[in-house]
Design an enzyme around this catalytic site. Structure first.
Site, PDB file in Angstrom:
ATOM      1  N   LYS A 138       4.645  -0.293  27.071  1.00  0.00           N
ATOM      2  CA  LYS A 138       4.116  -0.528  25.719  1.00  0.00           C
ATOM      3  C   LYS A 138       4.356   0.721  24.871  1.00  0.00           C
ATOM      4  CE  LYS A 138      -0.068  -2.775  23.976  1.00  0.00           C
ATOM      5  NZ  LYS A 138      -1.493  -2.977  24.295  1.00  0.00           N
TER       6      LYS A 138
HETATM    7  C1  E4P Z   1      -3.065  -5.346  22.244  1.00  0.00           C
HETATM    8  O1  E4P Z   1      -2.221  -5.196  23.087  1.00  0.00           O
HETATM    9  C2  E4P Z   1      -4.234  -4.489  22.097  1.00  0.00           C
HETATM   10  O2  E4P Z   1      -4.565  -3.982  23.372  1.00  0.00           O
HETATM   11  C3  E4P Z   1      -5.467  -5.201  21.600  1.00  0.00           C
HETATM   12  O3  E4P Z   1      -5.223  -6.572  21.393  1.00  0.00           O
HETATM   13  C4  E4P Z   1      -6.119  -4.530  20.453  1.00  0.00           C
HETATM   14  O4  E4P Z   1      -7.280  -5.248  20.112  1.00  0.00           O
HETATM   15  P1  E4P Z   1      -8.459  -4.626  19.231  1.00  0.00           P
HETATM   16  O5  E4P Z   1      -8.004  -4.558  17.816  1.00  0.00           O
HETATM   17  O6  E4P Z   1      -9.596  -5.576  19.417  1.00  0.00           O
HETATM   18  O7  E4P Z   1      -8.738  -3.261  19.808  1.00  0.00           O
END
Ligand code: E4P
Length: 218
Positions: free
Chosen positions: A83
């Site tokens: 990522k």
């Molecule tokens: C995506 O990969 C992120 O880990 C996640 O969806 C972020 O979500 P949040 O905005 O609730 O922290």
């Protein structure tokens, strides 16, 4: 639509995986911090639970640093997906890692222009953050719609991974628009099953059944 679970909590991942609901997992530095565990140890454990891709995020912000971290993360297991943040060094690393045969997830996407760049960098997944756009008074679902249109216009194979999901409605709307994947917090994933008429209907069936005095298993 594939379901990824958005957590680094192994107990939650096991429970949802046993229900057959988990096609993959996404983590991020905040979720690792919340787990209270070592990133290498917890990521390895998650990779052993689920067969699908497990996103592990780099924390370096320069290209060389990202590549070094990506090599370490990729060595954890075959189902690691690297990522990367939606920055110029992140896109460069995405291109290099994808060309080397790794799965990549470009994260922190807040515009369709950014999503276009990620597709051109060969990302396996693009992660548009719905909830965080809603938080600032925009409609996160508009972004999913725009990216779907752009990717379909040009036949990009990058999969839309709807992220920052906060509600059942987010999952439903993203599915209607045609997001390829939704990464969903555990409580929201379990909440998808709920409907008051299902509970009411089941109560009525069971009450009528009790009146018959019958048993299916004698
Ligand atoms: C995506 O990969 C992120 O880990 C996640 O969806 C972020 O979500 P949040 O905005 O609730 O922290």
């Amino acid at each position: 639509m594939k379901f990824f679970v958005d957590t680094a909590d192994v107990a939650e991942i096991r429970e949802l995986n046993d229900l057959g609901l988990v096609d993959g997992v996404t983590t991020n530095p905040s979720l690792i911090a919340k787990s209270g565990r070592d990133i290498m140890e917890v990521t390895k454990e998650i990779c052993g639970i689920v067969e699908g891709p497990v996103s592990a995020e780099v924390t370096a912000t320069d290209f060389d640093g990202m590549m070094k971290e990506a090599a370490i993360l990729a060595a954890i297991a075959d189902n690691i997906c690297i990522k990367l943040p939606l920055t110029l060094p992140g896109l460069k690393a995405c291109k290099a890692l994808t060309s080397a045969g790794h799965q990549t997830n470009v994260t922190l996407c807040f515009s369709s222009a950014q999503a276009l760049l990620a597709a051109k960098a060969g990302a396996t997944y693009i992660s548009p953050f719905i909830g965080r756009l809603d938080d600032i008074g925009m409609d996160g679902m508009d972004l999913i719609r725009e990216i779907r249109a752009i990717y379909d216009n040009y036949g990009f194979e990058t999969q839309i991974l709807a992220a920052s999901i906060r509600s059942i409605n987010h999952v439903q709307q993203a599915a209607i628009i045609g997001a390829d994947v939704a990464t969903i917090p555990p409580a929201t994933m379990k909440g998808l099953v709920k409907h008051p008429l299902t509970d009411k209907g089941l109560d009525a069936f069971l009450a009528d059944w009790a009146k018959t005095g019958q048993k299916i298993v004698k």
